[in-house]
Design a protein around this motif. Sequence first.
Motif, PDB file in Angstrom:
ATOM      1  N   THR A 108     -10.568  -5.346  -5.218  1.00 41.58           N
ATOM      2  CA  THR A 108     -10.459  -5.821  -3.838  1.00 41.58           C
ATOM      3  C   THR A 108      -8.999  -5.997  -3.406  1.00 41.58           C
ATOM      4  O   THR A 108      -8.725  -6.113  -2.214  1.00 41.58           O
ATOM      5  CB  THR A 108     -11.245  -7.131  -3.636  1.00 41.58           C
ATOM      6  N   PHE A 109      -8.063  -6.012  -4.354  1.00 45.31           N
ATOM      7  CA  PHE A 109      -6.635  -6.060  -3.996  1.00 45.31           C
ATOM      8  C   PHE A 109      -6.320  -4.799  -3.172  1.00 45.31           C
ATOM      9  O   PHE A 109      -6.739  -3.695  -3.532  1.00 45.31           O
ATOM     10  CB  PHE A 109      -5.789  -6.054  -5.284  1.00 45.31           C
ATOM     11  N   ASN A 110      -5.584  -4.967  -2.082  1.00 45.24           N
ATOM     12  CA  ASN A 110      -5.306  -3.851  -1.153  1.00 45.24           C
ATOM     13  C   ASN A 110      -6.619  -3.260  -0.617  1.00 45.24           C
ATOM     14  O   ASN A 110      -6.815  -2.035  -0.593  1.00 45.24           O
ATOM     15  CB  ASN A 110      -4.473  -2.746  -1.828  1.00 45.24           C
ATOM     16  N   GLU A 111      -7.487  -4.148  -0.172  1.00 46.28           N
ATOM     17  CA  GLU A 111      -8.836  -3.725   0.217  1.00 46.28           C
ATOM     18  C   GLU A 111      -8.838  -2.725   1.379  1.00 46.28           C
ATOM     19  O   GLU A 111      -9.750  -1.897   1.489  1.00 46.28           O
ATOM     20  CB  GLU A 111      -9.704  -4.928   0.558  1.00 46.28           C
ATOM     21  N   GLY A 144      -9.028   1.868  -7.226  1.00 44.63           N
ATOM     22  CA  GLY A 144      -8.083   0.790  -6.977  1.00 44.63           C
ATOM     23  C   GLY A 144      -6.843   1.336  -6.288  1.00 44.63           C
ATOM     24  O   GLY A 144      -6.702   2.558  -6.095  1.00 44.63           O
ATOM     25  N   ALA A 145      -5.952   0.425  -5.910  1.00 45.99           N
ATOM     26  CA  ALA A 145      -4.703   0.840  -5.263  1.00 45.99           C
ATOM     27  C   ALA A 145      -3.592  -0.099  -5.715  1.00 45.99           C
ATOM     28  O   ALA A 145      -3.627  -1.299  -5.424  1.00 45.99           O
ATOM     29  CB  ALA A 145      -4.853   0.786  -3.744  1.00 45.99           C
ATOM     30  N   VAL A 146      -2.645   0.454  -6.463  1.00 40.92           N
ATOM     31  CA  VAL A 146      -1.480  -0.334  -6.871  1.00 40.92           C
ATOM     32  C   VAL A 146      -0.285   0.209  -6.084  1.00 40.92           C
ATOM     33  O   VAL A 146      -0.011   1.415  -6.122  1.00 40.92           O
ATOM     34  CB  VAL A 146      -1.221  -0.244  -8.391  1.00 40.92           C
TER      35      VAL A 146
END
Length: 163
Positions: A14-17, A72-74
């Motif tokens: 959910t980080f950088n949703e 995901g997105a880092v």
Amino acid sequence: MDGTDCQVAIVVSTFNEVVTSRLLAAAESTLTQLGTPQNHIQLVRVPGAFEIPLIAKTLAQSRRFDAIICLGAVIRGETPHFDYICAETSRGIGRASLETGIPVIFGVLTTDTVDQAMERSGPPERNKGADAARTAIEMALLMKHLSKTNIRQSGFLREPTKS
Ligand code: INI
């Protein structure tokens, strides 16, 4: 490719949703296009990319899924931990696959900027979530095929050349 008989789990952070929701939407619609029914898709949300490998491995160990898709997105701009998170996430996803024998697909964006992440989570032809879904079905079918066929007759192995 026909994903009708494939059971797939999606682990999404959910980080950088704003980005990961676009990866998820593209992955789900690609699976649907490939014939995978909605009730064959299990969705699990985790807080950040760093948490993906443990959940992916747990799902793979359950033997209930033919493939696990990790999304995901880092984004480098937002963290000095970028390199650590990327390294652990990619290594952990790879290990989850090798240690369980289940395809665990790397659909995690690692970008310098939010703009790059948005660019790579755009329409299906430029969306890493869509790519990951296609790869998941391709790998699931390949593993099913290999488990059914005599591996020597399947054409995947070449006999060693005699010298
Ligand atoms: N997690 C991400 O998925 N993307 C990020 O860009 C990110 N940044 O920027 O820090 C991020 N951090 C959280 C990390 O994945 C863990 O959830 C956290 O460290 C707790 O283990």
